[in-house]
Write a protein that holds these residues in place. Structure first.
Motif, short mmCIF file in Angstrom:
data_model
loop_
_atom_site.label_atom_id
_atom_site.label_comp_id
_atom_site.label_asym_id
_atom_site.label_seq_id
_atom_site.Cartn_x
_atom_site.Cartn_y
_atom_site.Cartn_z
N LEU A 1 13.93 -3.72 -15.77
CA LEU A 1 14.18 -3.16 -17.25
C LEU A 1 13.20 -2.62 -17.70
O LEU A 1 13.38 -1.35 -18.37
CB LEU A 1 14.71 -4.44 -17.99
N LEU A 2 11.91 -3.04 -17.78
CA LEU A 2 10.77 -2.30 -18.19
C LEU A 2 10.45 -0.99 -17.48
O LEU A 2 10.29 0.07 -18.32
CB LEU A 2 9.41 -3.19 -17.96
N LEU A 3 10.66 -0.93 -16.40
CA LEU A 3 10.63 0.52 -15.59
C LEU A 3 11.68 1.47 -16.04
O LEU A 3 11.25 2.56 -16.51
CB LEU A 3 10.84 0.24 -13.96
N VAL A 4 12.77 0.83 -16.29
CA VAL A 4 13.90 1.62 -16.69
C VAL A 4 13.89 2.34 -18.08
O VAL A 4 13.85 3.72 -18.62
CB VAL A 4 15.35 1.05 -16.65
N MET A 5 13.09 1.37 -19.03
CA MET A 5 13.04 1.79 -20.46
C MET A 5 11.66 2.54 -20.58
O MET A 5 11.69 3.72 -21.31
CB MET A 5 12.80 0.48 -21.29
N ALA A 6 10.67 2.48 -19.82
CA ALA A 6 9.72 3.62 -19.85
C ALA A 6 9.84 4.65 -19.33
O ALA A 6 9.44 5.70 -19.74
CB ALA A 6 8.33 2.88 -18.90
N VAL B 1 0.40 -1.75 -15.88
CA VAL B 1 0.57 -0.75 -14.74
C VAL B 1 0.22 -1.37 -13.64
O VAL B 1 -0.96 -1.85 -13.36
CB VAL B 1 -0.47 0.31 -15.12
N SER B 2 1.21 -1.68 -12.51
CA SER B 2 0.93 -2.27 -11.42
C SER B 2 0.91 -1.27 -10.11
O SER B 2 0.42 -1.58 -9.11
CB SER B 2 2.04 -3.21 -11.06
N GLU B 3 1.39 0.02 -10.29
CA GLU B 3 1.42 0.83 -9.21
C GLU B 3 1.40 2.39 -9.86
O GLU B 3 1.90 2.52 -11.04
CB GLU B 3 2.56 0.72 -8.25
N PRO B 4 1.03 3.41 -9.13
CA PRO B 4 1.45 4.57 -9.60
C PRO B 4 2.72 5.01 -9.90
O PRO B 4 3.70 4.39 -9.56
CB PRO B 4 0.74 5.57 -8.57
#
Length: 256
Positions: A78-83, A126-129
């Protein structure tokens, strides 16, 4: 790359890139990855990142929490999608004929504006590029700004990362200071003046000559409404000057 070297792309990324369609299980008309992202962004903009959860987003959309799992498998998804939605696509006006510095400065200012519009982006770990489409589009735009320079590929990446790190750090600091001033009911100028008064009682020329010099000059209580903008412009110039020195050195070596 051989089949043995291939790494499976997570489902949420396949959905974001249009490489896979959502599961057909369950009657979910009106629900989409874009709708989920938009609802999460609205919540974060209004109440902060802490307000965003699978259940809150589902409630905003009028669906059950389980309905969201057709699109996102976890809170991290969800965080990835909203970011991805929060960053949006870079809207830059200087084309490839513009000087690299003009393009990279525009990129940095546009990045800062996006972070100011959605401050919660700075709170997402931030866990990865970048791998989502929009953050990767920003990365590509930053690299394209440096494409005509004689920098090596690693140097282009490092220069872009340096600029990005400066933008994030300065923007986050300015937002935190502004939020602290608002919580205390003070203006930025009042907060600066109080800081200078307290600091003046703690440091001496023997223990902290540099700070005493700054206090005596009035620099530590000279913040105004445009303080953050002034500091950003100063810092960006220094970063760009540093990259320019590397570009010029590479050009000289190429000419010898």
């Amino acid at each position: 790359m051989s089949t043995a070297d291939e790494v499976e792309v997570p489902r949420v990324l396949r959905l974001l890139w249009g490489l896979e369609k959502p599961s057909r299980r369950g009657p979910k008309p009106g629900l989409s990855l874009d709708a989920i992202a938009d609802a999460a962004v609205r919540l974060a903009d209004a109440e902060g990142l802490a307000a965003v959860s699978m259940s809150r987003v589902a409630g905003e959309l009028g669906f059950s929490t389980m309905s969201l799992y057709r699109y996102v498998d976890s809170k991290d998804d969800l965080l990835l999608v909203m970011a991805n939605a929060g960053y949006g696509r870079p809207e830059l006006h200087h084309g490839p004929r513009a000087a690299w510095r003009t393009r990279l400065e525009e990129w940095a200012r546009a990045m800062r504006a996006g972070l100011q519009a959605h401050p919660w982006l700075l709170e997402i770990p931030v866990s990865e590029p970048p791998l989502a489409p929009n953050p990767l589009a920003w990365m590509e735009a930053g690299l394209q700004a440096l494409s005509a320079t004689p920098l090596r590929e690693q140097e282009k990446l490092s220069a872009m990362l340096l600029t990005d790190t400066f933008v994030r750090g300065q923007t986050q600091l300015a937002l935190q200071v502004d939020a602290a001033a608002r919580r205390s009911g003070s203006t930025p100028q009042e907060a600066d003046a109080r800081y200078a008064r307290v600091l003046g009682q703690l440091v001496t020329p023997d223990t902290h000559p540099g700070l005493v010099g700054a206090l005596s000059s009035g620099s530590l209580e000279d913040g105004g409404d445009d303080f953050a903008d002034t500091e950003f412009a100063f810092g960006l110039k220094v970063v760009m000057d540093g990259i320019a020195g590397l570009v010029e050195a590479r050009a000289r070596r190429a000419g010898t």
